[in-house]
Design a protein around this motif. Structure first.
Motif, short mmCIF file in Angstrom:
data_model
loop_
_atom_site.label_atom_id
_atom_site.label_comp_id
_atom_site.label_asym_id
_atom_site.label_seq_id
_atom_site.Cartn_x
_atom_site.Cartn_y
_atom_site.Cartn_z
N LEU A 159 0.83 -1.20 0.00
CA LEU A 159 0.00 0.00 0.00
C LEU A 159 0.86 1.25 0.00
O LEU A 159 1.90 1.30 0.66
CB LEU A 159 -0.89 0.03 1.24
N LEU A 200 -3.87 4.68 2.13
CA LEU A 200 -5.00 3.86 2.56
C LEU A 200 -6.17 4.76 2.96
O LEU A 200 -6.43 4.99 4.13
CB LEU A 200 -4.59 2.96 3.73
N VAL A 241 -7.92 1.94 -3.66
CA VAL A 241 -6.61 1.85 -3.05
C VAL A 241 -5.56 1.63 -4.13
O VAL A 241 -5.68 0.72 -4.95
CB VAL A 241 -6.57 0.69 -2.02
#
Length: 163
Positions: free
Chosen positions: A33, A36, A72
């Protein structure tokens, strides 16, 4: 009076987890990621204005919650368990049988929110000379808990499409 130091922290250690199964939930962490963002779920406004509304003002009450969307951006790691899971979940969606899962957003242990959701899309992309990225899009329904690790599917808390 002296100014207080800022309590802000850098973005680091945030986590996204997907839980599948009936009874005992199997959790898989989605790695890579870069940001987020939590889903925004603002209830619709229902107009309840009437002839005696105070101050000649419109009045509203909170209505139903819309289906939320969480998008995302992540690094694409095609052989990692999280990416393999996302590929299988998006394949179910593309076949017309999306699987409801639990999705837990954990912002450095400060804000942990868990929702029922399904993977709407998972699209890898690549640019010459750059890291491979992928965009994950989730359709988010009701909030299930603030600490999802205690959730279990049951007749009163059903998962419509078990493993």
């Amino acid at each position: 009076m002296p100014e207080a130091a800022s309590l802000v922290d850098i973005g680091y250690q945030d986590e996204l987890w997907i839980g599948r199964g009936t009874g005992t939930i199997v959790w898989t962490q989605i790695m890579g990621l870069e940001a987020l963002p939590l889903p925004e779920k603002v209830p619709e406004d229902v107009d309840v204005t009437h002839m005696q509304s105070p101050g000649r003002s419109r009045e509203t009450i909170p209505g139903l919650m819309p289906v939320g969307e969480a998008s995302v951006e992540k690094q694409y790691w095609p052989t990692h368990a999280g990416d393999v899971l996302l590929e299988s979940l998006v394949a179910l969606t593309e076949a017309g049988t999306p699987e409801d899962v639990l999705v837990e957003f954990n912002i450095d242990d400060g804000a942990r929110r868990t929702y029922r959701a399904y993977v709407a899309s998972y699209t890898p992309s690549s640019t010459v000379g750059e890291k491979r990225m992928a965009t994950l899009s989730l359709r988010v329904f009701e909030r299930k808990a603030t600490n999802a690790r205690v959730i279990a599917w049951s007749s009163t808390n059903p998962c419509p499409s078990p493993l």
